[in-house]
Design a protein around this motif. Structure first.
Motif, PDB file in Angstrom:
ATOM      1  N   HIS A   7      -1.207 -40.803 -28.422  1.00  0.00           N
ATOM      2  CA  HIS A   7      -1.250 -41.016 -26.971  1.00  0.00           C
ATOM      3  C   HIS A   7      -0.121 -40.250 -26.281  1.00  0.00           C
ATOM      4  CE1 HIS A   7      -1.866 -42.924 -23.127  1.00  0.00           C
ATOM      5  NE2 HIS A   7      -0.651 -43.457 -23.152  1.00  0.00           N
ATOM      6  N   ILE A   8       1.066 -40.295 -26.866  1.00  0.00           N
ATOM      7  CA  ILE A   8       2.228 -39.589 -26.296  1.00  0.00           C
ATOM      8  C   ILE A   8       1.993 -38.082 -26.298  1.00  0.00           C
ATOM      9  CG2 ILE A   8       4.643 -38.976 -26.765  1.00  0.00           C
ATOM     10  CD1 ILE A   8       5.019 -41.959 -27.572  1.00  0.00           C
ATOM     11  N   ASP A  13       0.787 -33.128 -23.446  1.00  0.00           N
ATOM     12  CA  ASP A  13      -0.035 -31.923 -23.242  1.00  0.00           C
ATOM     13  C   ASP A  13      -0.555 -31.867 -21.817  1.00  0.00           C
ATOM     14  OD1 ASP A  13       0.384 -31.161 -25.839  1.00  0.00           O
ATOM     15  OD2 ASP A  13      -1.552 -31.878 -26.580  1.00  0.00           O
ATOM     16  N   HIS A  14      -1.012 -33.015 -21.317  1.00  0.00           N
ATOM     17  CA  HIS A  14      -1.533 -33.088 -19.943  1.00  0.00           C
ATOM     18  C   HIS A  14      -0.437 -32.722 -18.937  1.00  0.00           C
ATOM     19  CE1 HIS A  14      -3.676 -34.605 -16.414  1.00  0.00           C
ATOM     20  NE2 HIS A  14      -2.585 -35.279 -16.115  1.00  0.00           N
ATOM     21  N   LEU A  15       0.753 -33.298 -19.126  1.00  0.00           N
ATOM     22  CA  LEU A  15       1.861 -33.022 -18.214  1.00  0.00           C
ATOM     23  C   LEU A  15       2.319 -31.574 -18.299  1.00  0.00           C
ATOM     24  CD1 LEU A  15       3.922 -36.306 -18.715  1.00  0.00           C
ATOM     25  CD2 LEU A  15       2.808 -35.570 -16.601  1.00  0.00           C
ATOM     26  N   ALA A  50      11.114 -34.780 -24.823  1.00  0.00           N
ATOM     27  CA  ALA A  50      10.298 -35.875 -24.272  1.00  0.00           C
ATOM     28  C   ALA A  50       9.471 -36.544 -25.359  1.00  0.00           C
ATOM     29  CB  ALA A  50       9.395 -35.341 -23.164  1.00  0.00           C
ATOM     30  N   VAL A  51       8.806 -35.751 -26.185  1.00  0.00           N
ATOM     31  CA  VAL A  51       7.962 -36.306 -27.249  1.00  0.00           C
ATOM     32  C   VAL A  51       8.799 -37.144 -28.213  1.00  0.00           C
ATOM     33  CG1 VAL A  51       6.544 -35.722 -29.258  1.00  0.00           C
ATOM     34  CG2 VAL A  51       6.189 -34.514 -27.108  1.00  0.00           C
ATOM     35  N   GLN A  52       9.979 -36.644 -28.552  1.00  0.00           N
ATOM     36  CA  GLN A  52      10.857 -37.366 -29.486  1.00  0.00           C
ATOM     37  C   GLN A  52      11.376 -38.668 -28.881  1.00  0.00           C
ATOM     38  OE1 GLN A  52      13.801 -34.372 -30.241  1.00  0.00           O
ATOM     39  NE2 GLN A  52      12.467 -33.139 -31.551  1.00  0.00           N
ATOM     40  N   GLY A  58       9.200 -45.366 -25.992  1.00  0.00           N
ATOM     41  CA  GLY A  58       8.001 -45.599 -25.191  1.00  0.00           C
ATOM     42  C   GLY A  58       7.977 -44.724 -23.955  1.00  0.00           C
ATOM     43  N   LEU A  59       6.815 -44.660 -23.318  1.00  0.00           N
ATOM     44  CA  LEU A  59       6.660 -43.824 -22.121  1.00  0.00           C
ATOM     45  C   LEU A  59       7.465 -44.397 -20.960  1.00  0.00           C
ATOM     46  CD1 LEU A  59       2.839 -43.018 -22.119  1.00  0.00           C
ATOM     47  CD2 LEU A  59       4.691 -41.350 -22.278  1.00  0.00           C
TER      48      LEU A  59
END
Length: 426
Positions: A7-8, A13-15, A50-52, A58-59
């Motif tokens: 999900h992250i 990828d979207h962002l 950001a991913v890490q 959490g988001l």
């Protein structure tokens, strides 16, 4: 990879599609186009961080704001690292403020205001379209730096190799490093030509979203949204309110209005004749018509005007059987004159087939100068499969199988396989 991690990555990828271009534009204002790779490196570092961090904590409530804040901090770090380096030649007017420890953070914060970001993105789009850079290189640079395309995706869009695109990007960035081109709006006498290049890049992005060449998903709404966002920036900016800009926006609205009917819940491609028109977005169709009306000024008609007129014809026909193919053919006849390309001529062939049948279509093919280019396109062999279906099953199957080999889309392959099965039963 866990569900949360997946999900992250999906969110990231979207962002990246929606935010990376803005971040690169602002950072390039700070570092200069001669340091374009530094801007890209900072953005890549932000997203990796950001991913890490998001995987551990959490988001955040507002992922976009988190990314922008991280980009500001990394920009400050980059300025400090390169502060006394002869390589670093800041392009911002307030260079002294950026180089001072007392004012640096405040000055960077000002650059990240919404209006500033929008203007920087527009200026960067035009910087990418410098008149001394070849058009294909202009489009490649926009797609890479501002639209979040990978080198592989750009290669697919241009129907060329990864190595070709890599070399093109290297040469183009070298040009900007040597010339130290500043991101700015072009002079009035250059505006139209450079806007044309920007529109080509935006429409390529839209097409990749509408009919993806490199994804398991046939339709990629994130790319559609990014392309429409960039085009709307041009529509809303006085410098770029040109007829072709409004026409391109109209075309995108009219195509986007039909996306919910193009693929079944099972992921199968649905052709226009079988689409549920009740699912079409009537608000987007109205917007498309409004933009098309806005485009009705000036002394010339662009390909976007004509393609939007064709799309509007489809959007406003209540039933497929009532389609005015004669009017659509007239539009294609005009489009071939304005944009005499292999794809336009191929789309016109499909309309001739609808109106006049296989015989007239074969005659058009025999007289065309595009057959060598068409041989590389799956749509051409798919059309030939349809043309031969009534007279030569073996030829029909041969061309349909050739079409399958020429597309990377599973949805398109599955549709073609069904056509092969139908041909073999005839």
């Amino acid at each position: 990879m866990t569900t949360d991690q997946l999900h992250i990555h999906t969110i990231s990828d979207h962002l990246f599609r929606h935010e990376a271009g803005k971040m690169v534009a602002v950072l390039t204002k700070v570092f200069g186009t001669e340091n374009l790779e530094l801007s890209e490196d900072v953005v890549q570092e932000v997203f990796l961080t950001a991913v890490q961090v998001w995987a551990l904590k959490g988001l955040p409530e507002n992922p976009s704001a988190w990314l922008m804040h991280a980009a500001k901090n990394k920009a400050i770090d980059a300025i400090r690292r390169n502060k006394f380096s002869s390589r670093m030649d800041f392009s911002a007017t307030d260079r002294k403020l950026l180089q001072s420890e007392y004012t640096m953070a405040t000055q960077i914060e000002k650059l990240w205001q919404e209006d500033e970001i929008r203007d920087d993105l527009l200026r960067m789009m035009f910087a990418c379209c410098h008149p001394e850079v070849a058009v294909e290189s202009q489009i490649t640079l926009i797609m890479k730096t501002l639209c979040g395309f990978s080198t592989h995706e750009i290669a697919k869009a241009f129907l060329t190799s990864h190595d070709t695109i890599s070399k093109r990007l290297y040469r183009t960035k070298a040009f900007y490093r040597e010339r130290k081109i500043k991101p700015e709006f072009p002079a009035a006498d250059q505006l139209k030509g450079r806007t044309d290049a920007v529109l080509k890049a935006i429409y390529l992005l839209f097409n990749e979203g509408y009919n993806s060449t490199v994804s398991d998903q046939l339709i990629r709404k994130d790319l559609l949204g990014q392309a429409m966002y960039l085009c709307k920036l041009l529509c809303d900016t006085p410098h770029t309110q040109l007829p072709e800009v409004y026409a391109a926006m109209a075309l995108m609205c009219l195509h986007a209005a039909r996306i919910n009917s193009r693929v079944s819940p099972e992921g199968e491609l649905i052709l226009l004749a079988h689409q549920d028109r009740a699912t079409w977005d009537r608000e987007l169709i109205r917007e498309g018509n409004a933009y098309l009306n806005k485009a009705a000024f000036g002394e010339s008609i662009s390909s976007y005007h004509i393609e939007a007129a064709i799309a509007y014809e489809h959007c406003t026909t209540i039933d497929f059987n009532d389609t005015n193919w004669q009017r659509i053919l007239a539009y294609y006849d005009l489009l071939v004159q304005v944009t005499p390309t292999a794809m336009v001529a191929l789309n016109r062939l499909a309309v001739i087939f609808k109106l006049k049948g296989p015989g007239a279509t074969f005659e058009e093919i025999a007289q065309s100068g595009f057959t060598k280019e068409w041989e590389k396109l799956y749509l051409y062999h798919s059309l030939l499969g349809e043309l031969y279906l009534a007279t030569d099953t073996a030829q029909a199957v041969t061309h349909l199988q050739k079409a399958i080999s020429l597309t990377n889309s599973e949805a398109e392959k599955n549709l073609l396989r069904k056509k092969v099965a139908h041909a073999q039963q005839v």
